[in-house]
Scaffold this active site. Structure first.
Site, PDB file in Angstrom:
ATOM      1  N   CYS A  31       0.810  -1.098   0.031  1.00 22.53           N
ATOM      2  CA  CYS A  31      -0.002  -0.039   0.018  1.00 22.53           C
ATOM      3  C   CYS A  31       0.899   1.227   0.071  1.00 22.53           C
ATOM      4  CB  CYS A  31      -1.007   0.067   1.284  1.00 22.53           C
ATOM      5  SG  CYS A  31       0.009  -0.234   2.785  1.00 22.53           S
ATOM      6  N   GLU A 144       0.426  -1.162  16.356  1.00 20.29           N
ATOM      7  CA  GLU A 144      -0.587  -0.185  15.755  1.00 20.29           C
ATOM      8  C   GLU A 144      -1.552  -0.043  16.974  1.00 20.29           C
ATOM      9  OE1 GLU A 144      -2.563  -0.303  12.057  1.00 20.29           O
ATOM     10  OE2 GLU A 144      -4.376   0.865  13.238  1.00 20.29           O
ATOM     11  N   CYS A 209      -8.588   0.772   6.837  1.00 19.41           N
ATOM     12  CA  CYS A 209      -8.056   1.756   5.830  1.00 19.41           C
ATOM     13  C   CYS A 209      -8.574   1.111   4.399  1.00 19.41           C
ATOM     14  CB  CYS A 209      -6.546   1.800   5.785  1.00 19.41           C
ATOM     15  SG  CYS A 209      -5.822   0.626   5.306  1.00 19.41           S
ATOM     16  N   ASN A 239      -2.412  -8.022   8.261  1.00 21.11           N
ATOM     17  CA  ASN A 239      -3.432  -8.363   7.004  1.00 21.11           C
ATOM     18  C   ASN A 239      -3.045  -9.428   6.274  1.00 21.11           C
ATOM     19  OD1 ASN A 239      -2.000  -6.879   4.609  1.00 21.11           O
ATOM     20  ND2 ASN A 239      -1.065  -5.920   6.078  1.00 21.11           N
TER      21      ASN A 239
HETATM   22  S1  SF4 Z   1      -3.073   1.958   7.380  1.00 22.42           S
HETATM   23 FE1  SF4 Z   1      -3.593   0.770   5.519  1.00 22.42          FE
HETATM   24  S2  SF4 Z   1      -2.618   2.368   3.997  1.00 22.42           S
HETATM   25 FE2  SF4 Z   1      -1.769   2.661   5.724  1.00 22.42          FE
HETATM   26  S3  SF4 Z   1       0.206   1.486   6.153  1.00 22.42           S
HETATM   27 FE3  SF4 Z   1      -1.568   0.611   7.081  1.00 22.42          FE
HETATM   28  S4  SF4 Z   1      -2.433  -0.872   5.536  1.00 22.42           S
HETATM   29 FE4  SF4 Z   1      -0.994   0.691   4.542  1.00 22.42          FE
END
Ligand code: SF4
Length: 302
Positions: A31, A144, A209, A239
């Site tokens: 991404c 995160e 996202c 992911n």
């Molecule tokens: S939030 Fe989505 S676009 Fe941003 S780094 Fe993570 S996976 Fe990639």
């Protein structure tokens, strides 16, 4: 990256076995957030020593690349005096507490927090500011999620319905999610929260996202056409793991590989169609390598 989406390996002919078809998902792989983080880290490393605070992205091939350019590894909670050179915040983001500590240390800080992670932080701060107790749907201990809850001791991480049931039956809850969560699971947990806690006010902000949503939707399409799915990505990439689990829940046989040489020819005996997708931290060249190796396997088995 230009890869033909479907390779036609069908030799045709009555009684002849069709060769395995190899198809690429319509959305897959790296991404913009990860791409920008890698670019910024390479640029910083070209100017002098850098220490990345955490794993820049959850992918072993990228780790090797960073080692090659001499980027060191530290931890967000480490003593700033122990890090060498500039420090890099990863695309997963950090709490304000961590950010202030490093910025106050006098070191050069390269902040590669993805703007879509920053958006989740802003949404959560807005909910807390409006008097809601913060809830984050995601994996406990994921970097995160740690960044999202790091400024709020009262925050609760929701991994499953069991966590919902532990919440008090009264109160105001402000809900966001880790950006890479499956949107269906997030919607289901919010619904379960509302139903099981009718006395609570629940305000939800969707922070999954768009690249994650695109890859999840493309996977559904891929599983309609392919009986076997190869997901390319690191073993601890959230992911990537979600794509693998989703492919299996949709009825496909699915495996995860970090790189092409992990593919085994025997997995594909008797398989008519294989689909390829990849997590958001997977390099384009790794996906290309997997795709090319699958084509060779298809030709060998053909
Ligand atoms: S939030 Fe989505 S676009 Fe941003 S780094 Fe993570 S996976 Fe990639």
């Amino acid at each position: 990256m230009k890869i033909r989406k479907t390779t036609r390996l069908d030799r045709g002919g009555a009684g002849r076995r069709r060769r395995m078809r190899v198809r690429l998902a319509s959305h897959y792989g790296m991404c913009f957030g990860v791409r920008d983080a890698l670019r910024a880290t390479h640029a910083a490393a070209a100017e002098g020593p850098v220490t990345v605070l955490g794993q820049l992205v959850h992918n072993p091939v990228v780790d090797e690349d960073l080692e090659r350019i001499g980027a060191g590894r530290g931890e967000p909670d480490a003593d700033p005096g122990a890090a060498e050179g500039a420090v890099v915040f990863t695309a997963h983001g950090v709490s304000d507490r961590v950010r202030r500590r490093w910025q106050g240390s006098g070191r050069r800080v390269v902040d590669t927090t993805c703007p879509l992670v920053a958006k989740a932080h802003t949404a959560l701060a807005g909910l807390v500011g409006a008097g809601y107790r913060p809830l984050v749907i995601g994996h406990r201990g994921h970097v995160e999620v740690d960044g999202l809850v790091g400024d709020y001791p009262e925050a609760v991480v929701i991994e499953s319905f069991r966590d919902v049931l532990r919440l008090p039956s009264e109160g105001r809850f402000g809900v966001v999610s880790q950006t890479t969560q499956p949107r269906d699971r997030v919607a289901q947990l919010v619904e379960q929260l509302r139903r099981s806690r009718p006395g609570c006010e629940v305000k939800f902000v969707d922070t999954v996202c768009q690249p994650t949503k695109d890859r999840q939707a493309a996977l559904v399409e891929l599983c309609r056409e392919c009986e076997f799915v190869v997901v390319v990505g690191g073993p601890n990439s959230n992911n990537t793991g979600e794509l693998l689990g989703r492919a299996r829940s949709l009825g496909a046989r699915a495996v995860r590989v970090s790189r092409p040489d992990e593919l085994r020819r025997r997995w594909f005996r008797g398989v008519a169609s294989v689909g390829v997708t990849a997590g958001t931290s997977t390099l384009d060249e790794t996906v290309r390598g997997v795709f090319d190796r699958l084509q060779r396997i298809a030709a060998d088995l053909g």
